[in-house]
Every structure is written in C-alpha cells, then in structure tokens.
Design an enzyme around this catalytic site. Structure first.
Site, PDB file in Angstrom:
ATOM      1  N   GLU A 178       0.864  -1.100  -0.068  1.00 56.50           N
ATOM      2  CA  GLU A 178       0.029   0.124   0.037  1.00 56.50           C
ATOM      3  C   GLU A 178       0.968   1.216  -0.142  1.00 56.50           C
ATOM      4  O   GLU A 178       1.368   1.597   0.917  1.00 56.50           O
ATOM      5  CB  GLU A 178      -0.809  -0.006   1.247  1.00 56.50           C
ATOM      6  CG  GLU A 178      -1.625  -1.375   1.385  1.00 56.50           C
ATOM      7  CD  GLU A 178      -2.858  -1.133   0.424  1.00 56.50           C
ATOM      8  OE1 GLU A 178      -2.894  -0.157  -0.409  1.00 56.50           O
ATOM      9  OE2 GLU A 178      -3.612  -2.020   0.312  1.00 56.50           O
ATOM     10  N   CYS A 221      -2.545   8.835   2.883  1.00 53.71           N
ATOM     11  CA  CYS A 221      -2.131   8.338   1.362  1.00 53.71           C
ATOM     12  C   CYS A 221      -3.421   8.640   0.514  1.00 53.71           C
ATOM     13  O   CYS A 221      -3.154   8.819  -0.682  1.00 53.71           O
ATOM     14  CB  CYS A 221      -1.925   7.044   1.224  1.00 53.71           C
ATOM     15  SG  CYS A 221      -2.803   5.898   1.949  1.00 53.71           S
TER      16      CYS A 221
HETATM   17  P1  NAD Z   1      10.297   7.150   4.110  1.00 53.21           P
HETATM   18  O1  NAD Z   1      10.171   6.752   2.459  1.00 53.21           O
HETATM   19  O2  NAD Z   1      11.639   7.159   4.738  1.00 53.21           O
HETATM   20  O3  NAD Z   1       9.472   6.110   5.083  1.00 53.21           O
HETATM   21  C1  NAD Z   1       8.240   5.528   4.828  1.00 53.21           C
HETATM   22  C2  NAD Z   1       7.762   4.416   5.719  1.00 53.21           C
HETATM   23  O4  NAD Z   1       8.794   3.425   5.526  1.00 53.21           O
HETATM   24  C3  NAD Z   1       8.442   4.847   7.437  1.00 53.21           C
HETATM   25  O5  NAD Z   1       7.309   4.024   8.148  1.00 53.21           O
HETATM   26  C4  NAD Z   1       9.596   4.150   7.354  1.00 53.21           C
HETATM   27  O6  NAD Z   1       9.959   3.888   8.724  1.00 53.21           O
HETATM   28  C5  NAD Z   1       9.691   2.875   6.527  1.00 53.21           C
HETATM   29  N1  NAD Z   1      10.916   2.560   6.138  1.00 53.21           N
HETATM   30  C6  NAD Z   1      11.893   3.308   5.412  1.00 53.21           C
HETATM   31  N2  NAD Z   1      12.815   2.585   4.993  1.00 53.21           N
HETATM   32  C7  NAD Z   1      12.473   1.052   5.008  1.00 53.21           C
HETATM   33  C8  NAD Z   1      13.137  -0.049   4.979  1.00 53.21           C
HETATM   34  N3  NAD Z   1      14.372   0.072   4.363  1.00 53.21           N
HETATM   35  N4  NAD Z   1      12.641  -1.173   5.315  1.00 53.21           N
HETATM   36  C9  NAD Z   1      11.314  -1.135   5.887  1.00 53.21           C
HETATM   37  N5  NAD Z   1      10.494  -0.004   6.323  1.00 53.21           N
HETATM   38  C10 NAD Z   1      11.120   1.260   5.841  1.00 53.21           C
HETATM   39  O7  NAD Z   1       9.315   8.510   4.091  1.00 53.21           O
HETATM   40  P2  NAD Z   1       9.055   9.243   5.364  1.00 53.21           P
HETATM   41  O8  NAD Z   1       9.699  10.570   5.408  1.00 53.21           O
HETATM   42  O9  NAD Z   1       8.826   8.313   6.651  1.00 53.21           O
HETATM   43  O10 NAD Z   1       7.359   9.291   4.750  1.00 53.21           O
HETATM   44  C11 NAD Z   1       7.010  10.307   3.953  1.00 53.21           C
HETATM   45  C12 NAD Z   1       6.794   9.566   2.573  1.00 53.21           C
HETATM   46  O11 NAD Z   1       6.207   8.023   2.954  1.00 53.21           O
HETATM   47  C13 NAD Z   1       5.480  10.145   1.949  1.00 53.21           C
HETATM   48  O12 NAD Z   1       6.114  10.830   0.856  1.00 53.21           O
HETATM   49  C14 NAD Z   1       4.579   9.221   1.815  1.00 53.21           C
HETATM   50  O13 NAD Z   1       4.423   8.790   0.329  1.00 53.21           O
HETATM   51  C15 NAD Z   1       5.049   7.889   2.434  1.00 53.21           C
HETATM   52  N6  NAD Z   1       4.122   7.393   3.393  1.00 53.21           N
HETATM   53  C16 NAD Z   1       2.964   6.512   2.861  1.00 53.21           C
HETATM   54  C17 NAD Z   1       2.054   6.258   3.991  1.00 53.21           C
HETATM   55  C18 NAD Z   1       0.782   5.563   3.347  1.00 53.21           C
HETATM   56  O14 NAD Z   1      -0.184   5.384   4.084  1.00 53.21           O
HETATM   57  N7  NAD Z   1       0.831   4.820   2.063  1.00 53.21           N
HETATM   58  C19 NAD Z   1       2.094   6.491   5.153  1.00 53.21           C
HETATM   59  C20 NAD Z   1       3.234   7.045   5.692  1.00 53.21           C
HETATM   60  C21 NAD Z   1       4.343   7.651   4.720  1.00 53.21           C
END
Ligand code: NAD
Length: 476
Positions: A246, A280
């Site tokens: 997702e 999202c």
């Molecule tokens: P990010 O890409 O750094 O992280 C997104 C999420 O993934 C976080 O919860 C993080 O802990 C996890 N994550 C990061 N690297 C990982 C890895 N290697 N393995 C497993 N999990 C990992 O971004 P961010 O700054 O935390 O959030 C911003 C972006 O994340 C937004 O642009 C948005 O697109 C996305 N986001 C989407 C949702 C959703 O509901 N689809 C929720 C939260 C964040």
C-alpha cells in the site's frame, strides 16, 4: 498517559541495549525511549513466529474470530488512553485520534467475520474423482506499518494476517510506537498464544533486510512510500516471497460545473487538512471547471486559512503538527519550487511557530505542470487548485501521475460519473465524498501505488494461498 516502550517477542515484553528517543512533534520533548532490536531479537521473533504459525494456522476460524473480537472490545474500552498516547506521539487532534482507535477496532471486527468466510470451491470432476480448492494461510508475515495512523495502520495488517491464520512479525513506525504496543497488549490480554504476534522496532533497513530473505517469511505487507515499497518488493522477489504493497498516492479531485461549489470547496479544505495532509488518500490536486474556478478557490482558500492549528491536546484544534521534522523542509521545498515556476501562493507555505513541527495550511493556485508538486506527493497540508476547460482535460490531468490510489469527483451528472468510473486510473474512486475507505470496502492502488487490497471481501486474499486437492477414489 504514555505507555512503556518495549518489543513483544514470543509473548514477552523485552528491552534492548540500544534505544532511541520518541519525540512529541507538538513540543519537541522526549516522550520515552524505544528499544532497537538487534539481530538476536529478530532471530527470536522468527523462531517464535514459526512456532506461532503452527499453533494459529490449526486454530479454528471461529476461535481466531473470537480473539479478534475480544481485542476489538478491549480497544474500544481503552479508547481514551490509546487516543491520548497517539496524540502525544503523532500530534493529531485528540478527537481524530479517538476516531482512529474505533476504526482500528472495526478492522478487527470486520476481519473476524471474514475469518469464517474463507470459502474454497468444489470443481465438477469425472466419476470417482473429486476436485476441491482450499484456501490456507500463507505462513509467517513480516509487516511494516507507517507513522501516519499509529493504531489503524498496524490494526489493518494484524487483522488480515491473524484472521487468515498467519503469524506476524510487525515492525511498526519508530516515530509512533505506542499504537502498536497498545494492540499487542490487547492481544496478550485476550490470550493470544505466544509467537502469533511479535512486535519489533529499530533500524527499518536492517530489520527488513534481515527478515525478508528468511525462508519462513512468506509475505511482506508494507504501507509507506513508493520508493521504500519498490525496494522491499525487489528484495522479496529475490526469494519469491509475496508482497502486499500500500504505497503513495497523489489524489485528484475533479470538480465539475454542476456541483454545489460552496459545499465542495468547504469539504475539500477541511478534508485536505485532516491529519495535516499526511494521508495516502489525501485530496491534493483539485481540477476545477473554469466556470466555477474563482468561486471555488475563494471559498477553499478562506476555509483552509481559517483552520485552527495547534497542539492536538487542546480543545477545538483542527490540525496538529507534522509528525516528524524531516517533512518540514520537504514541504517548504515543494512550495518554493512551485512558486519559482509561476504558481500563486494563495495562503500558507511556511513553518509555523518556534516549537513543534507545525506547517501552515497551504493552497497553491494555477500551478504549472512543470512544478515538482504536480508529480510528487506532498504528504502534508498543501492543496493545488488548477482550472480545467472540460471533463476530458480533468481526466487527463488526474491520470498524469505515476500514482493511482484514491480519486474523487464532485458532480451529479450520470454521464460524467460513468466516464470517470471507466477512465480515472485509481483503486478507489469516490463521488461527492472525500471518504475513500471503510473496513468492508477493498482498499489499494494501481500503477505505482502498489499491489493487493486490504479490507473488503478481498482483504484476506494476500494472506492466503490456494491449494487444489484431487482425490481419486481408486488408484488409477
Ligand atoms: P520514508 O520513505 O523514509 O519512509 C516511509 C515508511 O517506510 C516509514 O514508516 C519508514 O519507517 C519505513 N521505511 C523506510 N525505509 C525502510 C526500509 N528499508 N525497510 C522497511 N521500512 C522502511 O518516508 P517518510 O519520510 O517516513 O514518509 C514520507 C513518505 O512516506 C511520503 O511521501 C509518503 O509517500 C509515504 N508514506 C505513505 C504512507 C501511506 O499510508 N501510504 C504512510 C506514511 C508514509
């Protein structure tokens, strides 16, 4: 008010030698120290999940459903305590946190029912033979839940996995660990066998990099950014492990000339600022017919600018801070880039106050296609409002991004709705409402927004595998 932060492995709570701070985004003060799993903790969680799977996959669907329903009841009983800890760690207004706890309970209730409806099928066969299709739990699931909904996001994944008979290792978000800890505590109190649900925190890349290649892990269920989702999907594919992804969205809202302009603009401005836009499915790109553009924009900007921003614990606050500091420069950069390319900043655009990660409700108008925000999901309280000359124009703009999660429209014209159902490239289309998902409706994306569905009668599909059994009554 804020719970003790621990890992939950093999039915026991544990601390670790390394830890990290959890920060209140409204005050920037430390709420607690979160243990960070080492490799030994992950090995223990895997071992526990394998044993948990043996027990839980053979537990009757009715007993699994009973446990999920008990957990839902506990979450409802503990609503206030859980909601307060969510507001402390995430920043959202307390009333929104209360609703989120109930939504989490509803996910467990829906999937409890689905646990008993994982029907197979009998296929007509020649005399002396029987063909039967069985749906069976896929195995150990590693789940990764994000920080924007600290209770309902982990609830959705745990509910689907446990209803199906899988065991889970969940890595919930380090920024917002309390929601998942409250859920694990509710399962402990409901008597879930040890190892069926394990909860870890730490270095996300280390944890996913270690767990996903392990042979017992049969599904990676992730909610988060498209970039991370792509990385985890690549890792899983090397081991032929299934994925449920997702990912990001960049939701279009098509506002047609026949709509009630005041109602649509007010609804859009309120909904855009919910959860500080960190959703999202957040409505972001408003494509408004040129005949109603000025009227719509004025009403939207006035309502957005009037949003009461503050500490989510304070009465009447409509929008809290961003959940983490790294989002502030990302949002500022998107606004600066759009303005440099010719967009008008109608309101907001900057950080707010001296303490906390507050950002102004922001509206950009007449944004050129070349601006980064037309392609990049802001995941924050920024709306774009652009005029369109026709429905053709609006649909082509709506589809002009790599994402396809939620899409919205305001219209009562049947011919417009018919075209949008066929042509708007999203997994969830809502007309005259900016709600995108309920426990009983399937939720998920197309294009770069991911694979698979959560919720609805499709919600357990990813957590189950199909086995065909051919039984011949005599050796042929
Ligand atoms: P990010 O890409 O750094 O992280 C997104 C999420 O993934 C976080 O919860 C993080 O802990 C996890 N994550 C990061 N690297 C990982 C890895 N290697 N393995 C497993 N999990 C990992 O971004 P961010 O700054 O935390 O959030 C911003 C972006 O994340 C937004 O642009 C948005 O697109 C996305 N986001 C989407 C949702 C959703 O509901 N689809 C929720 C939260 C964040």
């Amino acid at each position: 008010m804020y719970p003790e932060l621990k890992l939950f492995i093999a039915g026991e709570w544990r601390s670790c030698s390394r830890d990290m701070p959890v920060i209140n985004p409204a005050t920037e003060k430390e709420l607690g120290r979160l243990p960070c799993a080492a490799q030994q903790d992950l090995d223990d969680a895997l071992d526990a999940a394998v044993k948990g799977f043996r027990i839980w996959s053979r537990t009757s669907p009715r007993d699994r459903a009973d446990t999920l329903l008990q957990v839902a009841a506990l979450l409802r009983d503990r609503q206030e305590e859980i909601a307060r800890s969510i507001t402390l760690e995430h920043g959202k207004p307390l009333q929104q946190a209360r609703l989120e706890v109930i939504r989490g309970a509803e996910f467990f209730e829906w999937d409890a029912g689905e646990a008993m409806r994982t029907y197979g099928r009998v296929i007509p066969a020649p005399a002396g033979h029987k063909f039967a299709v069985h749906h069976q739990p896929i195995g150990v699931v590693t789940a990764f839940s994000p920080w924007n909904f600290p209770v309902s996001q982990p609830a959705r994944k745990i509910a689907g996995a446990l209803a199906s008979g899988c065991s889970v290792i969940l890595k919930a978000a380090e920024e917002t660990p309390a929601g998942a800890i409250h859920i694990a505590r509710a399962f402990e109190d409901a008597g879930l066998p040890p190892g069926v649900l394990n909860l870890v925190f730490g270095d996300p890349a280390m944890i996913s990099g270690y767990l996903i290649p392990q042979p017992p892990v049969r599904l990676v269920a992730f909610t988060g950014s498209t970039a991370v989702g792509r990385h985890l999907t690549t890792l899983a594919s090397e081991h032929m492990t299934s994925v449920l992804m997702e990912l990001g969205g960049h939701a279009p809202v098509i506002v047609c000339e026949d709509t009630d302009v005041t109602a649509a603009a007010t609804s859009g401005a309120v909904r855009k600022m919910r959860n500080a836009g960190q959703v999202c499915t957040s409505p972001t790109r408003f494509f408004v017919h040129e005949d109603i553009f000025d009227n719509f924009t004025d009403t939207f900007v006035t309502r957005a600018a009037a949003t009461l921003v503050g500490n989510g614990m304070d009465d009447g606050v409509e929008m809290g801070p961003l959940a983490n500091e790294r989002r502030v420069p990302v949002l500022t950069g998107l606004v600066e880039d759009a303005c440099a390319k010719g967009a008008e900043l109608a309101t907001g655009g900057a950080r707010l106050g001296d303490a906390g990660y507050f950002f102004q409700p922001t509206v950009l108008v007449n944004v050129p296609d070349t601006a980064r925000i037309m392609q990049e999901e802001p995941f924050g309280p920024i709306a774009v409002i652009n005029p369109v000359a026709s429905l053709d124009d609006a649909i082509s703009q709506a589809n002009a991004v790599p994402y396809g999660l939620a899409g919205y429209a305001f219209t009562n014209r049947a011919d417009y709705i018919d075209r949008m159902i066929d042509e708007v490239e999203v997994g969830n289309l809502s007309i005259n409402t900016l709600e995108a998902s309920m426990p009983e409706t399937p939720f998920g994306g197309v294009k770069s927004s991911g694979y698979g569905r959560e919720g609805g009668s499709e919600g357990l599909d990813n957590y189950m595998t199909v086995k065909h059994v051919w039984h011949a009554s005599k050796i042929a």
